[in-house]
Enzyme design. Structure first.
Site, PDB file in Angstrom:
ATOM      1  N   GLU A   1       0.992  -0.956  -0.193  1.00  0.00           N
ATOM      2  CA  GLU A   1       0.168  -0.123  -0.218  1.00  0.00           C
ATOM      3  C   GLU A   1       0.674   0.855  -0.406  1.00  0.00           C
ATOM      4  O   GLU A   1       0.540   2.550  -0.632  1.00  0.00           O
ATOM      5  CB  GLU A   1      -1.040  -0.129   1.245  1.00  0.00           C
TER       6      GLU A   1
ATOM      7  N   HIS B   1       5.701  -0.829  11.145  1.00  0.00           N
ATOM      8  CA  HIS B   1       6.172  -1.994  10.732  1.00  0.00           C
ATOM      9  C   HIS B   1       6.959  -2.167   9.999  1.00  0.00           C
ATOM     10  O   HIS B   1       7.535  -3.230   9.563  1.00  0.00           O
ATOM     11  CB  HIS B   1       5.094  -1.815   9.687  1.00  0.00           C
TER      12      HIS B   1
ATOM     13  N   ASP C   1      -5.055   5.241  16.738  1.00  0.00           N
ATOM     14  CA  ASP C   1      -5.935   4.015  15.219  1.00  0.00           C
ATOM     15  C   ASP C   1      -6.167   3.656  16.474  1.00  0.00           C
ATOM     16  O   ASP C   1      -7.430   2.980  15.829  1.00  0.00           O
ATOM     17  CB  ASP C   1      -4.933   3.705  14.148  1.00  0.00           C
TER      18      ASP C   1
ATOM     19  N   TYR D   1      -4.994   8.282  12.598  1.00  0.00           N
ATOM     20  CA  TYR D   1      -5.788   8.902  11.197  1.00  0.00           C
ATOM     21  C   TYR D   1      -7.196   9.089  10.502  1.00  0.00           C
ATOM     22  O   TYR D   1      -8.395   9.522  12.152  1.00  0.00           O
ATOM     23  CB  TYR D   1      -5.837   7.428   9.992  1.00  0.00           C
TER      24      TYR D   1
HETATM   25  N1  Q9C Z   1      -5.939   1.181   3.647  1.00  0.00           N
HETATM   26  C1  Q9C Z   1       1.106   2.109  10.938  1.00  0.00           C
HETATM   27  O1  Q9C Z   1      -0.659   2.856  11.642  1.00  0.00           O
HETATM   28  N2  Q9C Z   1      -2.983  -0.874   5.780  1.00  0.00           N
HETATM   29  N3  Q9C Z   1       0.280   1.692   9.687  1.00  0.00           N
HETATM   30  C2  Q9C Z   1      -4.559  -1.102   5.961  1.00  0.00           C
HETATM   31  C3  Q9C Z   1      -6.070   0.266   4.587  1.00  0.00           C
HETATM   32  C4  Q9C Z   1      -2.168  -0.305   5.835  1.00  0.00           C
HETATM   33  C5  Q9C Z   1      -1.229   1.229   9.108  1.00  0.00           C
HETATM   34  C6  Q9C Z   1      -5.490  -0.814   5.596  1.00  0.00           C
HETATM   35  C7  Q9C Z   1      -1.988  -0.412   7.854  1.00  0.00           C
HETATM   36  C8  Q9C Z   1      -0.846   0.330   8.135  1.00  0.00           C
HETATM   37  C9  Q9C Z   1       1.233   3.014  11.578  1.00  0.00           C
HETATM   38 ZN    ZN Z   2      -1.792   1.457  13.363  1.00  0.00          ZN
END
Ligand code: Q9C
Ligand code: ZN
Length: 342
Positions: free
Chosen positions: A118, A160, A285, A324
């Site tokens: 992504e 990550h 989040d 987010y």
């Molecule tokens: N498009 C952190 O919170 N994909 N990373 C989720 C939404 C990736 C999150 C689906 C989410 C990464 C640092």
């Molecule tokens: Zn996260």
């Protein structure tokens, strides 16, 4: 509480994220740090300082050298290959890629170093990632110098990012870098507690075989949440690191009471480990209104979280991870820090 913040986070401003089969405006953008900074200022946090520049002096001890060279040069190589949009991996070494190694082809290289697809790499991504790493190192140094609680307003996030993997909006593992810096400056045992909604698979990757860093993560059950393939309770560490990794996967709609019970279990494990300092990977989040997550924490719950963390009586470096969509993320971060200071 001292806040470490660099304007250079703005160099990470991707136009695209692959989401639901479409290229959309990324969930992770400069507006996040602006909202957080504004909320901190509104809440009276005025001790905001810029980091010192450290380059990759600490990151080089944790990440693979080929991976760091890849991050530094990928944009130049991508544009030299004739591509005009953002760099997105498409082919990854998956099961039974028995002889996977870094290929010379740019698409192959991007996939080799990716743990998910992504996250686009753009001009400026590396510069911002290094600045976030500087914030983490400077925050650790303020703790070594005697500060009790320091907040590194890192962006892009880091948890990550593994030994040789980027993805999930992360490139350099700021939390692991802060922990390593504390160890380099005399701490024998450091704990990293990851309260981002997502499992800190990169941090786990980096610390999995170590017994001087205890890693605990509370997160959406990987059966139902990104990063899907890491974060199970059975992952307890390896080799000399066996017993120094603790995962707390939690179900959809987890509210504060159930979350607090898991948080207290994690804090007990950290106390039993004998940590001298705590690094908190703070993602907000877990908030009920987060657009990509599924816990049910409310804005006042974040202050309760800060109080539980501070009850450890450990010096705490808090490193910003995810959160987010809504301006409340700023108030949620401020509440964690206020809860620590009460
Ligand atoms: N498009 C952190 O919170 N994909 N990373 C989720 C939404 C990736 C999150 C689906 C989410 C990464 C640092
Ligand atoms: Zn996260």
């Amino acid at each position: 509480m001292r806040i470490i913040y660099s304007e250079d986070h703005k160099f990470r401003d991707a136009k695209t994220e692959l989401h639901g089969g479409e290229l959309v405006k990324p969930f992770e953008g400069p507006f996040r740090a602006e909202w957080i900074l504004a909320a901190l200022q509104e809440n009276g946090f005025s001790d905001i300082v810029a980091p010192e520049a450290h380059g990759l002096s600490v990151a080089g001890k944790l990440h693979d050298a080929g991976y760091l060279e890849f991050l530094e040069t990928i944009w130049e190589r991508w544009t030299a290959a004739g591509f005009t949009s953002e760099a997105i991996p498409i082919s990854l070494p998956v099961r039974r890629s028995y002889h996977a190694r870094p290929p010379k082809n740019i698409d192959g290289l991007l996939g080799y170093y990716a743990n998910s697809v992504e996250t686009s790499i753009t001009d400026g991504t590396y510069r911002a990632a290094v600045a976030a790493n500087d914030c983490a190192i400077s925050a650790a140094d303020h703790i070594t110098a005697g500060n009790r609680h320091v907040f590194a307003l890192c962006r892009p996030p880091g948890h990550h990012a593994g030994i040789d993997l980027f993805g999930g909006y992360c490139f350099l593992n700021n939390a692991a870098i802060a922990a390593q810096r504390l160890i380099d400056h005399g701490a024998a045992k450091v704990a990293i507690l990851d309260v981002d909604f997502h499992h800190g698979n990169g941090t786990q990757d980096i610390t999995y075989e170590r017994d001087d860093i205890f890693f605990a993560s509370l997160h959406g059950d990987p059966d139902d949440a990104f990063p899907y393939f890491w974060g199970h309770a059975e992952e307890t560490g390896k080799g000399r690191g066996e017993g120094f990794n603790a995962n707390f996967p939690l179900p959809r709609n987890t509210p504060w009471n159930a979350y607090r019970a898991a948080l207290e279990s994690a804090m007990k494990r950290i106390a039993d480990f004998g940590a001298e300092a705590l690094v908190v990977s703070l993602g907000v989040d877990t908030f009920e209104k987060d657009p990509i997550s599924f816990f049910r924490l409310t804005t006042p719950d974040f202050q309760r979280m800060g109080a539980v963390l501070a009850a450890s009586d450990l010096p705490i470096v808090t490193v910003m991870e995810g959160g987010y969509g809504v301006t409340e993320i700023g108030h949620n971060v401020a509440n964690v820090l206020l809860g620590m200071e009460d």
